[in-house]
Design a protein around this motif. Structure first.
Motif, PDB file in Angstrom:
ATOM      1  N   ALA A   1     -27.813  -1.003  14.761  1.00  4.95           N
ATOM      2  CA  ALA A   1     -26.198  -1.245  14.832  1.00  4.95           C
ATOM      3  C   ALA A   1     -25.602  -1.753  13.684  1.00  4.95           C
ATOM      4  O   ALA A   1     -26.369  -2.293  12.550  1.00  4.95           O
ATOM      5  CB  ALA A   1     -26.169  -2.348  15.979  1.00  4.95           C
ATOM      6  N   ASP A   2     -24.530  -1.234  13.405  1.00  2.00           N
ATOM      7  CA  ASP A   2     -23.490  -1.857  12.160  1.00  2.00           C
ATOM      8  C   ASP A   2     -22.368  -2.741  13.023  1.00  2.00           C
ATOM      9  O   ASP A   2     -22.038  -2.352  14.100  1.00  2.00           O
ATOM     10  CB  ASP A   2     -23.144  -0.631  11.363  1.00  2.00           C
ATOM     11  N   ALA A   3     -21.852  -3.359  11.927  1.00  2.00           N
ATOM     12  CA  ALA A   3     -20.527  -4.217  12.684  1.00  2.00           C
ATOM     13  C   ALA A   3     -19.627  -4.882  11.580  1.00  2.00           C
ATOM     14  O   ALA A   3     -20.352  -4.977  10.467  1.00  2.00           O
ATOM     15  CB  ALA A   3     -21.267  -5.555  13.375  1.00  2.00           C
ATOM     16  N   GLN A   4     -18.423  -4.821  12.095  1.00  2.00           N
ATOM     17  CA  GLN A   4     -17.473  -5.509  10.950  1.00  2.00           C
ATOM     18  C   GLN A   4     -16.976  -6.539  11.802  1.00  2.00           C
ATOM     19  O   GLN A   4     -16.149  -6.266  12.831  1.00  2.00           O
ATOM     20  CB  GLN A   4     -16.629  -4.472  10.669  1.00  2.00           C
TER      21      GLN A   4
ATOM     22  N   VAL B   1     -16.272  -5.460  15.514  1.00  2.00           N
ATOM     23  CA  VAL B   1     -16.337  -3.946  15.870  1.00  2.00           C
ATOM     24  C   VAL B   1     -17.764  -3.450  15.601  1.00  2.00           C
ATOM     25  O   VAL B   1     -18.316  -3.570  14.534  1.00  2.00           O
ATOM     26  CB  VAL B   1     -15.391  -2.821  14.710  1.00  2.00           C
ATOM     27  N   VAL B   2     -18.552  -2.881  16.808  1.00  2.00           N
ATOM     28  CA  VAL B   2     -19.829  -2.603  16.782  1.00  2.00           C
ATOM     29  C   VAL B   2     -19.994  -0.951  17.222  1.00  2.00           C
ATOM     30  O   VAL B   2     -19.483  -0.548  17.968  1.00  2.00           O
ATOM     31  CB  VAL B   2     -20.405  -3.629  17.791  1.00  2.00           C
ATOM     32  N   THR B   3     -21.031  -0.689  16.337  1.00  2.00           N
ATOM     33  CA  THR B   3     -21.401   0.662  16.556  1.00  2.00           C
ATOM     34  C   THR B   3     -22.829   0.858  16.546  1.00  2.00           C
ATOM     35  O   THR B   3     -23.522   0.168  15.704  1.00  2.00           O
ATOM     36  CB  THR B   3     -20.947   1.956  15.533  1.00  2.00           C
ATOM     37  N   SER B   4     -23.494   0.993  17.778  1.00  2.00           N
ATOM     38  CA  SER B   4     -25.060   0.947  17.994  1.00  2.00           C
ATOM     39  C   SER B   4     -25.561   2.651  18.075  1.00  2.00           C
ATOM     40  O   SER B   4     -24.785   3.463  18.677  1.00  2.00           O
ATOM     41  CB  SER B   4     -25.499   0.330  19.098  1.00  2.00           C
ATOM     42  N   ARG B   5     -26.652   2.703  17.593  1.00  2.00           N
ATOM     43  CA  ARG B   5     -27.318   4.183  17.948  1.00  2.00           C
ATOM     44  C   ARG B   5     -28.795   3.833  18.533  1.00  2.00           C
ATOM     45  O   ARG B   5     -29.399   2.798  18.075  1.00  2.00           O
ATOM     46  CB  ARG B   5     -27.648   4.896  16.431  1.00  2.00           C
TER      47      ARG B   5
END
Length: 259
Positions: A150-153, A120-124
């Motif tokens: 980016a953050d990821a789980q 699960v990726v969130t990028s800014r």
């Protein structure tokens, strides 16, 4: 198995973020009016001459007030990781406003040794994903520095859904220095000969802070310098080829089809 092999989608998304789309130099438009940002649009490409491939499908685009918009994307990719070809896909939401953009979603792939991996990726971006600025000027000889974070789980499980491990990545980033725009010249792309401009810059890529159930304490971020050359081709409104140099290695990302 190394923890970074399970967060490979972050490196893919950094590459795709760099392989950005600009609007046509002869008809500059704001980001949300970019010609490639349309329902049923598709961008295909390869990595390192065909060792990996990716497809970005634009499913739906919704335009709000002013220059705000959002789009639903489906991303498919495959690449060699730890000696095995990894295939995956996922749905993402691109959100764009006057301050920049975010890309979030999940990426499912077949992991190593028959496992199943979900990231699960969130990028800014302190700018615009797939485009260096909201509006480009033809007279500009350079572009300001840009940072992708980016953050990821990532979770790994057996096909029976039995969990094996969990990896969290915080604040992975790719930070560029000021980008220089060179003179337009004729180059060969995988879609034929085109007139393109080189965009060159140096930067730093970091793996971020890694927390894993397989290691007793958090793994410190690993950073390394890179040098990037992007070839922007106004005819297609895209960077058709990008070379990323890290140490003695060069990684090439190239667009092979635009619809």
């Amino acid at each position: 198995m190394k923890a970074h092999s399970r967060i490979a989608p972050l490196h893919l998304f950094f590459s795709l973020a760099l392989l950005g789309s600009w609007t046509n130099a002869h008809a500059e438009q704001v980001y949300c009016q970019s010609p490639w940002l349309k329902p049923n649009g598709k961008i295909e490409g390869n990595i390192n001459g065909g060792k990996g491939h990716f497809t970005i499908r634009i499913k739906q685009v919704t335009k709000a007030a002013g220059n705000d918009c959002h789009a639903d994307l489906h991303i498919q990719a495959n690449a060699p990781i730890a000696g095995q070809q990894i295939n995956g896909s996922g749905n993402f939401r691109l959100m764009v406003n006057s301050g920049g953009s975010t890309l979030s979603g999940s990426f499912d792939s077949a992991g190593l040794l028959g496992t199943v991996m979900r990231s699960v990726v969130t990028s800014r971006v302190n700018g615009y994903f797939l485009k260096p600025a909201n509006v480009m000027t033809e007279q500009s000889g350079s572009l300001p520095a840009q940072t992708y974070r980016a953050d990821a789980q990532a979770s790994m499980s057996l096909p029976s859904a039995l969990p094996i491990s969990q990896v969290n990545v915080e604040n992975a980033f790719l930070q560029s220095a000021q980008r220089k725009i060179g003179k337009e010249q004729q180059i060969h792309t995988q879609m034929g000969s085109m007139s393109c401009k080189p965009v060159t810059y140096t930067g730093t890529i970091s793996s971020g802070q890694i927390q894993s159930t397989l290691i007793s304490s958090g793994k410190s971020p690993r950073s390394k310098p890179i040098t990037v050359t992007e070839w922007y081709c106004p005819e297609k409104g895209l960077t058709m080829k990008m070379d990323i140099k890290s140490g003695n290695s060069v990684y090439t990302v190239a667009v092979t089809h635009v619809n």
